[in-house]
Write an enzyme that holds these catalytic residues in place. Sequence first.
Site, PDB file in Angstrom:
ATOM      1  N   LYS A   1      21.425  -2.255  12.126  1.00 27.75           N
ATOM      2  CA  LYS A   1      22.412  -2.221  11.055  1.00 27.75           C
ATOM      3  C   LYS A   1      23.554  -1.282  11.456  1.00 27.75           C
ATOM      4  O   LYS A   1      23.421  -0.069  11.441  1.00 27.75           O
ATOM      5  CB  LYS A   1      21.798  -1.745   9.732  1.00 27.75           C
ATOM      6  CG  LYS A   1      22.666  -2.222   8.575  1.00 27.75           C
ATOM      7  CD  LYS A   1      22.789  -1.299   7.410  1.00 27.75           C
ATOM      8  CE  LYS A   1      23.499  -0.024   7.550  1.00 27.75           C
ATOM      9  NZ  LYS A   1      24.981  -0.103   7.559  1.00 27.75           N
TER      10      LYS A   1
ATOM     11  N   GLU B   1      19.353  11.486  14.879  1.00 29.45           N
ATOM     12  CA  GLU B   1      20.470  12.178  15.545  1.00 29.45           C
ATOM     13  C   GLU B   1      21.500  12.460  14.459  1.00 29.45           C
ATOM     14  O   GLU B   1      22.148  11.538  13.972  1.00 29.45           O
ATOM     15  CB  GLU B   1      21.069  11.291  16.638  1.00 29.45           C
ATOM     16  CG  GLU B   1      20.100  10.944  17.761  1.00 29.45           C
ATOM     17  CD  GLU B   1      19.660  12.152  18.564  1.00 29.45           C
ATOM     18  OE1 GLU B   1      20.347  13.195  18.509  1.00 29.45           O
ATOM     19  OE2 GLU B   1      18.620  12.067  19.229  1.00 29.45           O
TER      20      GLU B   1
ATOM     21  N   CYS C   1      30.142  13.789  16.973  1.00 33.65           N
ATOM     22  CA  CYS C   1      29.135  14.786  16.580  1.00 33.65           C
ATOM     23  C   CYS C   1      29.125  15.963  17.545  1.00 33.65           C
ATOM     24  O   CYS C   1      28.704  17.055  17.188  1.00 33.65           O
ATOM     25  CB  CYS C   1      27.767  14.125  16.540  1.00 33.65           C
ATOM     26  SG  CYS C   1      27.349  13.331  18.098  1.00 33.65           S
TER      27      CYS C   1
ATOM     28  N   GLU D   1      29.591  20.741   8.339  1.00 31.96           N
ATOM     29  CA  GLU D   1      30.301  19.861   9.268  1.00 31.96           C
ATOM     30  C   GLU D   1      31.513  19.237   8.558  1.00 31.96           C
ATOM     31  O   GLU D   1      31.387  18.732   7.443  1.00 31.96           O
ATOM     32  CB  GLU D   1      29.340  18.742   9.700  1.00 31.96           C
ATOM     33  CG  GLU D   1      29.929  17.822  10.740  1.00 31.96           C
ATOM     34  CD  GLU D   1      28.996  16.653  11.074  1.00 31.96           C
ATOM     35  OE1 GLU D   1      28.461  16.037  10.139  1.00 31.96           O
ATOM     36  OE2 GLU D   1      28.827  16.373  12.271  1.00 31.96           O
TER      37      GLU D   1
HETATM   38  P1  NAD Z   1      26.085   8.142   7.381  1.00 33.92           P
HETATM   39  O1  NAD Z   1      24.815   8.919   7.351  1.00 33.92           O
HETATM   40  O2  NAD Z   1      26.848   8.007   6.128  1.00 33.92           O
HETATM   41  O3  NAD Z   1      25.814   6.641   7.876  1.00 33.92           O
HETATM   42  C1  NAD Z   1      25.226   6.343   9.117  1.00 33.92           C
HETATM   43  C2  NAD Z   1      24.571   4.976   9.033  1.00 33.92           C
HETATM   44  O4  NAD Z   1      23.499   5.067   8.110  1.00 33.92           O
HETATM   45  C3  NAD Z   1      25.484   3.865   8.512  1.00 33.92           C
HETATM   46  O5  NAD Z   1      25.148   2.652   9.162  1.00 33.92           O
HETATM   47  C4  NAD Z   1      25.123   3.788   7.042  1.00 33.92           C
HETATM   48  O6  NAD Z   1      25.354   2.536   6.466  1.00 33.92           O
HETATM   49  C5  NAD Z   1      23.619   4.070   7.102  1.00 33.92           C
HETATM   50  N1  NAD Z   1      23.042   4.594   5.866  1.00 33.92           N
HETATM   51  C6  NAD Z   1      23.639   5.319   4.887  1.00 33.92           C
HETATM   52  N2  NAD Z   1      22.745   5.570   3.898  1.00 33.92           N
HETATM   53  C7  NAD Z   1      21.566   5.024   4.279  1.00 33.92           C
HETATM   54  C8  NAD Z   1      20.262   4.959   3.704  1.00 33.92           C
HETATM   55  N3  NAD Z   1      19.978   5.508   2.518  1.00 33.92           N
HETATM   56  N4  NAD Z   1      19.296   4.345   4.396  1.00 33.92           N
HETATM   57  C9  NAD Z   1      19.537   3.802   5.613  1.00 33.92           C
HETATM   58  N5  NAD Z   1      20.746   3.802   6.196  1.00 33.92           N
HETATM   59  C10 NAD Z   1      21.747   4.416   5.546  1.00 33.92           C
HETATM   60  O7  NAD Z   1      26.948   8.765   8.550  1.00 33.92           O
HETATM   61  P2  NAD Z   1      28.432   8.351   8.994  1.00 33.92           P
HETATM   62  O8  NAD Z   1      29.377   8.934   8.008  1.00 33.92           O
HETATM   63  O9  NAD Z   1      28.468   6.896   9.305  1.00 33.92           O
HETATM   64  O10 NAD Z   1      28.546   9.121  10.387  1.00 33.92           O
HETATM   65  C11 NAD Z   1      28.970  10.438  10.512  1.00 33.92           C
HETATM   66  C12 NAD Z   1      27.788  11.360  10.736  1.00 33.92           C
HETATM   67  O11 NAD Z   1      27.059  10.928  11.875  1.00 33.92           O
HETATM   68  C13 NAD Z   1      28.212  12.776  11.037  1.00 33.92           C
HETATM   69  O12 NAD Z   1      27.393  13.662  10.327  1.00 33.92           O
HETATM   70  C14 NAD Z   1      27.968  12.915  12.526  1.00 33.92           C
HETATM   71  O13 NAD Z   1      27.719  14.223  12.980  1.00 33.92           O
HETATM   72  C15 NAD Z   1      26.768  12.053  12.697  1.00 33.92           C
HETATM   73  N6  NAD Z   1      26.634  11.644  14.091  1.00 33.92           N
HETATM   74  C16 NAD Z   1      25.632  12.199  14.826  1.00 33.92           C
HETATM   75  C17 NAD Z   1      25.490  11.863  16.178  1.00 33.92           C
HETATM   76  C18 NAD Z   1      24.393  12.452  17.011  1.00 33.92           C
HETATM   77  O14 NAD Z   1      24.132  11.903  18.078  1.00 33.92           O
HETATM   78  N7  NAD Z   1      23.755  13.523  16.602  1.00 33.92           N
HETATM   79  C19 NAD Z   1      26.378  10.943  16.737  1.00 33.92           C
HETATM   80  C20 NAD Z   1      27.392  10.409  15.954  1.00 33.92           C
HETATM   81  C21 NAD Z   1      27.509  10.760  14.617  1.00 33.92           C
END
Ligand code: NAD
Length: 497
Positions: free
Chosen positions: A180, A255, A292, A397
């Site tokens: 997804k 992650e 990130c 963050e």
């Molecule tokens: P997010 O958590 O809002 O969403 C990430 C993914 O999870 C999306 O596909 C979203 O649709 C899905 N999602 C949201 N709620 C969910 C739920 N209840 N159940 C299952 N899936 C769900 O994050 P974002 O805003 O898309 O991304 C930014 C964040 O990602 C930042 O905090 C960043 O640091 C982190 N990030 C971490 C890494 C790493 O490798 N550590 C890499 C890239 C981004």
Amino acid sequence: MFDVRNLIAGSHCGARAGRTLPIAEPATGARIGAAPASTGEDIDAAVQAATRAFPSWARAPAIERGRLLERLATLIEANLERLARAESVDTGKPVALARRVDIPRSAANMRYFAQAMQHCAGEAHWSDGASVPGAAPALNVTRRRPRGVAGCISPWNLPLYLFTWKIAPALASGNTVVAKPSEVTPVTAHLLGELSIEAGFPPGVLNIVHGTGAEAGAALVMHPGVQTITFTGSTSVGRWIARVAGDAFKRVSLELGGKNPFIVFEDAALDGERGAIATASRAAFTNQGQICLCGSRVLAHRSIYERVREGLIARARALKVGDPRDDATEFGALVSEPHLAKVARCVDAARSLGGRVLTGGSRIDPAHIPARCRGGAFYAPTIIEGLPPGCTVEQEEIFGPVVTLHAFDREEEAIDIANGTRYGLAATIFTRDMARAHRAGAALDAGIVWVNCWMNRDLRTPFGGMKESGVGREGGLDAIRFFTEPTNLCFALDDSV
Ligand code: NAD
């Protein structure tokens, strides 16, 4: 217009309930397409397809699975320009960045895991029986087998790069996948689905379901047919997934977010494109600060603080802001208006906490942006000093083009500030003193420490964070171990039986 579709059992389709989500171009605010607003029903259909495809995919020789992944890598490379343009339009990132980093790395992910699987040796332990009185000598052979259907959930900041980083090891090691992508940036995942059909993946091996996290994402996490979940995204969603998956004894890799320190010691090489100042600027502002791994807190020794500060300000002001589709653009749009509003709120909070905004600190004046992009989500590269390390802005963050500066006097003080958040993803150290680099590197709470560089990635190395930055490691053998289940076979070497 992009007509994004789900990929289930080898065919493209819309959401069963017929609903769609709009896709917006962040650089203009214009609508550029629609994606399925999938629900639990679509996830269930995808999990069933993946479950049916699993036995023969798991049995296929690793070299055959690898051949398909390699073919997909070749197709990604052949479509580099189309994918880079799509990624840029969908995210607001400069097309030059997508062309240089996002898309080549997506192909490299496929190729790396296709090949890594060919070199995975099993483990064998010869036991002389001495540890248990009376036991016969034995030969232990540890076999690993794929776990089944893997659920892969990825974010919007590096859409294809992180999507492929998850599905490549899952597929290479014999799992089938329901993936997804982020609903904010669904386009390149859809294009990858098309390429996977062209590459010849059997139906059901790779399924892609679009939709919101609350509906499609949560349904995937909770589906009883999915025992393995790999998630990259925010710490708050990761916490919820950990709770739900824990209850059902699912295996999870998380992650999550970061608040990464970038430490410049007094003996560091400051100048030049690989020096501390240029590197800190790239670490702060690449992809508009939406990685990130971005270094969002620069800690500089007091004796060089002024030089670092002035150098960073000059570089931030010199960044070429512009239309992401222009080859010369270095700094594009944030991913969306709501995200820009969040970044702006953080900068307002910094001001109210006594922070001094040295440059940026506002939406970019539309007069300084090409006419096509005047409705876009452009926020200026921002540098702030004077905040106490414990305040909310220094602890949470921001995930945008905002970096804060601190002066320190002693190494221990720098380490204390660096470690003083709930996160522990990445850290950077600039120094010429390798004894100090080893000492500080070992003392930092971070899964990844770069010395005199930033975001230098070798796909064989463990990638991930500690504390609230995540659980587990991706990359190399860690990824293959995550997606496989070991069984230890113990053969007694006993002549009497
Ligand atoms: P997010 O958590 O809002 O969403 C990430 C993914 O999870 C999306 O596909 C979203 O649709 C899905 N999602 C949201 N709620 C969910 C739920 N209840 N159940 C299952 N899936 C769900 O994050 P974002 O805003 O898309 O991304 C930014 C964040 O990602 C930042 O905090 C960043 O640091 C982190 N990030 C971490 C890494 C790493 O490798 N550590 C890499 C890239 C981004």
